[in-house]
Motif scaffolding. Structure first.
Motif, mmCIF file in Angstrom:
data_model
loop_
_atom_site.group_PDB
_atom_site.id
_atom_site.type_symbol
_atom_site.label_atom_id
_atom_site.label_comp_id
_atom_site.label_asym_id
_atom_site.label_seq_id
_atom_site.Cartn_x
_atom_site.Cartn_y
_atom_site.Cartn_z
ATOM 1 N N LYS A 75 0.822 -1.208 0.000
ATOM 2 C CA LYS A 75 0.000 0.000 0.000
ATOM 3 C C LYS A 75 0.859 1.262 0.000
ATOM 4 O O LYS A 75 0.525 2.253 -0.663
ATOM 5 C CB LYS A 75 -0.929 0.001 1.219
ATOM 6 C CG LYS A 75 -2.022 -1.051 1.150
ATOM 7 C CD LYS A 75 -2.919 -1.000 2.376
ATOM 8 C CE LYS A 75 -4.031 -2.042 2.296
ATOM 9 N NZ LYS A 75 -4.918 -2.006 3.470
ATOM 10 N N ASP A 82 2.651 8.318 -6.458
ATOM 11 C CA ASP A 82 1.830 9.532 -6.435
ATOM 12 C C ASP A 82 2.684 10.772 -6.649
ATOM 13 O O ASP A 82 2.224 11.753 -7.260
ATOM 14 C CB ASP A 82 1.101 9.664 -5.090
ATOM 15 C CG ASP A 82 -0.052 8.690 -4.946
ATOM 16 O OD1 ASP A 82 -0.503 8.130 -5.961
ATOM 17 O OD2 ASP A 82 -0.491 8.481 -3.790
ATOM 18 N N SER A 180 -8.128 13.974 -2.560
ATOM 19 C CA SER A 180 -8.563 12.571 -2.482
ATOM 20 C C SER A 180 -7.421 11.653 -2.084
ATOM 21 O O SER A 180 -7.628 10.673 -1.357
ATOM 22 C CB SER A 180 -9.160 12.120 -3.818
ATOM 23 O OG SER A 180 -8.195 12.218 -4.865
ATOM 24 N N LEU A 181 -6.195 11.951 -2.533
ATOM 25 C CA LEU A 181 -5.060 11.093 -2.197
ATOM 26 C C LEU A 181 -4.745 11.167 -0.709
ATOM 27 O O LEU A 181 -4.438 10.146 -0.076
ATOM 28 C CB LEU A 181 -3.832 11.502 -3.019
ATOM 29 C CG LEU A 181 -3.925 11.250 -4.527
ATOM 30 C CD1 LEU A 181 -2.686 11.776 -5.227
ATOM 31 C CD2 LEU A 181 -4.130 9.773 -4.827
ATOM 32 N N GLU A 183 -6.853 11.813 1.689
ATOM 33 C CA GLU A 183 -7.908 11.098 2.406
ATOM 34 C C GLU A 183 -7.679 9.591 2.344
ATOM 35 O O GLU A 183 -7.857 8.875 3.330
ATOM 36 C CB GLU A 183 -9.267 11.477 1.822
ATOM 37 C CG GLU A 183 -9.648 12.927 2.113
ATOM 38 C CD GLU A 183 -10.879 13.388 1.351
ATOM 39 O OE1 GLU A 183 -11.280 12.664 0.400
ATOM 40 O OE2 GLU A 183 -11.426 14.453 1.678
ATOM 41 N N ARG A 184 -7.249 9.084 1.186
ATOM 42 C CA ARG A 184 -6.938 7.660 1.051
ATOM 43 C C ARG A 184 -5.771 7.262 1.934
ATOM 44 O O ARG A 184 -5.809 6.246 2.645
ATOM 45 C CB ARG A 184 -6.606 7.346 -0.411
ATOM 46 C CG ARG A 184 -6.232 5.900 -0.690
ATOM 47 C CD ARG A 184 -5.353 5.796 -1.937
ATOM 48 N NE ARG A 184 -4.030 6.332 -1.689
ATOM 49 C CZ ARG A 184 -3.111 6.539 -2.651
ATOM 50 N NH1 ARG A 184 -3.411 6.302 -3.913
ATOM 51 N NH2 ARG A 184 -1.926 7.009 -2.346
ATOM 52 N N ASP A 185 -4.725 8.077 1.928
ATOM 53 C CA ASP A 185 -3.522 7.752 2.694
ATOM 54 C C ASP A 185 -3.778 7.799 4.196
ATOM 55 O O ASP A 185 -3.222 6.999 4.955
ATOM 56 C CB ASP A 185 -2.387 8.708 2.321
ATOM 57 C CG ASP A 185 -1.874 8.479 0.899
ATOM 58 O OD1 ASP A 185 -2.191 7.419 0.330
ATOM 59 O OD2 ASP A 185 -1.172 9.360 0.381
ATOM 60 N N GLU A 187 -6.498 7.040 5.749
ATOM 61 C CA GLU A 187 -7.219 5.833 6.156
ATOM 62 C C GLU A 187 -6.248 4.705 6.489
ATOM 63 O O GLU A 187 -6.399 4.013 7.501
ATOM 64 C CB GLU A 187 -8.171 5.404 5.037
ATOM 65 C CG GLU A 187 -9.007 4.181 5.382
ATOM 66 C CD GLU A 187 -9.967 3.798 4.274
ATOM 67 O OE1 GLU A 187 -10.671 2.773 4.433
ATOM 68 O OE2 GLU A 187 -10.019 4.511 3.243
ATOM 69 N N HIS A 188 -5.230 4.527 5.648
ATOM 70 C CA HIS A 188 -4.252 3.463 5.884
ATOM 71 C C HIS A 188 -3.322 3.812 7.042
ATOM 72 O O HIS A 188 -3.121 3.000 7.957
ATOM 73 C CB HIS A 188 -3.445 3.209 4.613
ATOM 74 C CG HIS A 188 -2.386 2.180 4.786
ATOM 75 N ND1 HIS A 188 -1.111 2.330 4.276
ATOM 76 C CD2 HIS A 188 -2.385 0.987 5.437
ATOM 77 C CE1 HIS A 188 -0.393 1.272 4.598
ATOM 78 N NE2 HIS A 188 -1.138 0.438 5.294
#
Length: 234
Positions: A75, A82, A180-181, A183-185, A187-188
């Motif tokens: 991940k 990116d 958006s990136l 927010e995704r990162d 979460e992990h």
């Protein structure tokens, strides 16, 4: 005897509360977002922040190098792509170059690092060295300043076109892409942190790590503000 650990919701709330010290509140950023920065100040900020952008893949590479968990590595490697880009995506560094050109900095000047002030270089290098030397879970925790990033990007997208009409809005693509990136990162990174830091001493250590990263970002603006002190609107 240490205090009992926070549960996951309480611990997350403690982490998010550190957003009060995020550099969105730094006087330099407040002025920049309010339309009070001169073109020279904006160029100084863009050039110095670019040094940070170019070191992010090195920081993430260091985390991967230290990480013993295969799923986390799978991940985390997305973060490098990116920023560095691949066949389908130009990446954040290229997008920041376009921002530099939009404010009047040639790409060669950005990559030369000739506008990078010592305080910024020192702060950024300290962060990369931390990622190289710390346990990978600590370095992951330090990335959680991304929890606070979407708002700062949204503010720039909302206010820069109104205040700085001389900047080509196409150059603001980096800010759009990162919402958006980030927010995704988050979460992990948040899941890793909540899973790993489970005792109260560990959780308090995590808060110290996050504060360290917040201090890095704040110190960068301190150095930029000192190098570009005039606060007159263009």
């Amino acid at each position: 005897m240490s205090a009992p650990p926070w549960n996951r919701s309480e611990f997350e709330a403690q982490l998010r509360a550190r957003g009060a010290g995020y550099h969105i509140h730094h006087p330099f950023n407040v002025r920049m977002n309010s339309g009070l920065s001169s073109p020279e100040q904006l160029r100084g900020w863009v050039a110095n922040r670019f040094y940070y952008q170019t070191r992010i893949p090195q920081k993430d590479g260091a985390i991967i190098a230290n990480c013993t968990d295969r799923e986390t590595r799978r991940k985390w490697v997305r973060r490098i792509l990116d920023h560095d880009g691949d066949e389908q995506n130009e990446g954040g560094i290229a997008a920041w170059v376009r921002l530099g050109e939009a404010v009047g900095i040639p790409s060669a000047t950005l990559f030369s690092q000739q506008l990078v002030v010592p305080g910024v270089r020192f702060a950024v290098d300290a962060y990369v060295n931390f990622a190289r030397q710390a346990p990978w879970q600590d370095a992951v925790c330090s990335s959680l300043t991304e929890m606070f990033a979407p708002r700062i990007h949204k503010d720039r997208l909302a206010n820069w076109p109104a205040h700085y009409g001389w900047i080509d809005t196409a150059g603001l693509h980096y800010f759009r892409s990162r919402i958006s990136l980030a927010e995704r990162d988050v979460e992990h990174g948040l899941a890793v942190t909540l899973d790993h830091f489970t005792t109260r001493p560990q959780q308090e250590h995590a808060l110290e790590i996050l504060q360290f990263k917040l201090d890095i970002l704040w110190s960068m603006l301190d150095a930029i503000e000192k190098a570009y002190p005039n606060c007159e609107a263009p």
